[in-house]
Design a protein around this motif. Sequence first.
Motif, PDB file in Angstrom:
ATOM      1  N   GLN A   1       1.008  -1.156  -0.069  1.00 24.91           N
ATOM      2  CA  GLN A   1       0.193  -0.151  -0.226  1.00 24.91           C
ATOM      3  C   GLN A   1       0.974   1.612   0.109  1.00 24.91           C
ATOM      4  O   GLN A   1       0.485   2.496  -0.794  1.00 24.91           O
ATOM      5  CB  GLN A   1      -0.902   0.090   1.085  1.00 24.91           C
ATOM      6  CG  GLN A   1      -2.119   0.993   1.631  1.00 24.91           C
ATOM      7  CD  GLN A   1      -2.825   1.323  -0.067  1.00 24.91           C
ATOM      8  OE1 GLN A   1      -2.845   0.467   0.062  1.00 24.91           O
ATOM      9  NE2 GLN A   1      -2.898   2.394  -0.405  1.00 24.91           N
ATOM     10  N   ALA A   2       1.841   1.430   0.615  1.00 31.24           N
ATOM     11  CA  ALA A   2       2.911   2.301   0.849  1.00 31.24           C
ATOM     12  C   ALA A   2       3.321   2.491  -0.718  1.00 31.24           C
ATOM     13  O   ALA A   2       3.511   4.063  -1.502  1.00 31.24           O
ATOM     14  CB  ALA A   2       3.502   2.128   2.261  1.00 31.24           C
ATOM     15  N   CYS A   3       3.659   1.274  -1.579  1.00 31.10           N
ATOM     16  CA  CYS A   3       4.185   2.176  -2.679  1.00 31.10           C
ATOM     17  C   CYS A   3       3.635   2.637  -3.500  1.00 31.10           C
ATOM     18  O   CYS A   3       3.896   3.126  -4.301  1.00 31.10           O
ATOM     19  CB  CYS A   3       4.695   0.456  -3.280  1.00 31.10           C
ATOM     20  SG  CYS A   3       5.158   0.423  -4.660  1.00 31.10           S
ATOM     21  N   LEU A   4       2.289   1.794  -3.565  1.00 28.38           N
ATOM     22  CA  LEU A   4       0.528   2.740  -4.142  1.00 28.38           C
ATOM     23  C   LEU A   4       0.895   3.984  -4.040  1.00 28.38           C
ATOM     24  O   LEU A   4       1.019   4.863  -5.228  1.00 28.38           O
ATOM     25  CB  LEU A   4      -0.662   1.846  -4.253  1.00 28.38           C
ATOM     26  CG  LEU A   4      -0.357  -0.383  -4.080  1.00 28.38           C
ATOM     27  CD1 LEU A   4      -1.470  -0.396  -4.635  1.00 28.38           C
ATOM     28  CD2 LEU A   4       0.653   0.219  -5.720  1.00 28.38           C
ATOM     29  N   ALA A   5       0.696   4.154  -2.458  1.00 28.70           N
ATOM     30  CA  ALA A   5       0.493   6.061  -2.685  1.00 28.70           C
ATOM     31  C   ALA A   5       1.702   6.763  -2.679  1.00 28.70           C
ATOM     32  O   ALA A   5       1.908   7.741  -3.553  1.00 28.70           O
ATOM     33  CB  ALA A   5       0.004   6.080  -0.720  1.00 28.70           C
ATOM     34  N   SER A   6       3.004   5.791  -2.675  1.00 23.91           N
ATOM     35  CA  SER A   6       4.251   6.765  -3.521  1.00 23.91           C
ATOM     36  C   SER A   6       4.341   6.660  -5.102  1.00 23.91           C
ATOM     37  O   SER A   6       4.443   7.668  -5.052  1.00 23.91           O
ATOM     38  CB  SER A   6       5.638   6.215  -3.463  1.00 23.91           C
ATOM     39  OG  SER A   6       5.350   6.002  -1.873  1.00 23.91           O
TER      40      SER A   6
END
Length: 329
Positions: free
Chosen positions: A205-210
């Motif tokens: 999720q952190a990667c997608l948000a970034s």
Amino acid sequence: MCNQNPHCSSRYRVMRQCLVGKEKEAMLDNNRDCQAALEVLLVSPLYDCRCKRGMKKELQCLQNYWTIHMGLTEDAAKACNLNSSCKKQRSSYIATCSKEDPNKGDTCSKKRCHKALRSFLDRVPPEFSQRLLFCPCQSVGCAERRRQTIVPDCSYKDKEKPNCLELRRVCRQDPLCRSRLADYKVNCWVTPQTVSTCPNQDNHQACLASYARLIGTDMTPNYVDSSFSNWTISPWCTCKGSGNKEEECLNFLRYFTDNTCLSEPSHHMKHCLLLPFPCLSSTEQNYFTALWAKSFFLFFSLILLLSMITFSIEFHFQLKLLFCFTDIF
């Protein structure tokens, strides 16, 4: 109102042609002119029009209405349109990114388009915005709609592809782009020594948000084509002409093109669970709806059959017991 706007009226005529004949679904899925026309009409006065029974030119009104909404039922953006905030913000950036810039003679203003995209991604809940960006696809038409989400002709493409190291240099000169690129690297980049598919304890999720936060900057990434099975994302840049820095350039480009954290299929599916069939065409929706209904019917029938068997066994046992007591007395 639409007829008075050449941009709107021309796209309306295109959409009318897209919906003629038996091949309208294929046209909406695969024809870029049809998809571009639908995007413009979504933010036109025609989208909110309504018809009353017995009104003057009722038939023409209904034709206008269904020209827009038949297209919408085929479009992956329908899920966003069900949410008022998502619909409003998406309409805003599509209008901005589709508007010509007469002062510069360009098809649009990339600067204003990027600002509108950042506003959309900052204000719309991730369960809607990321669904538009990341839903898995099973057809070229779906993959093309996904690629067109950010209006790439304005926000992504340019007349020429700059060198990726030059694009990185430009990005680093802007505080916002620099910080978001660093954030993307921290949350998405996996080295050969990394055991998992994603840094931060497999925090996809952190990667997608970034990734989403990079959209609207000089380093805006996007899908490079309409492939749905073996897709690749990249910023609009190339490593040609890098000279003795070619290896450095390729290593930077691999942050996007060879990113296992971003391409992990399992976490993409999570963004498609809250609303039904967000990335499917109407044919696919009908198929899965029928499949779900059939599965539910079979499950219900099985439960009913088991209940009847259980009741039959209990009744047979009680009947035998009754005969036993009758023999005793």
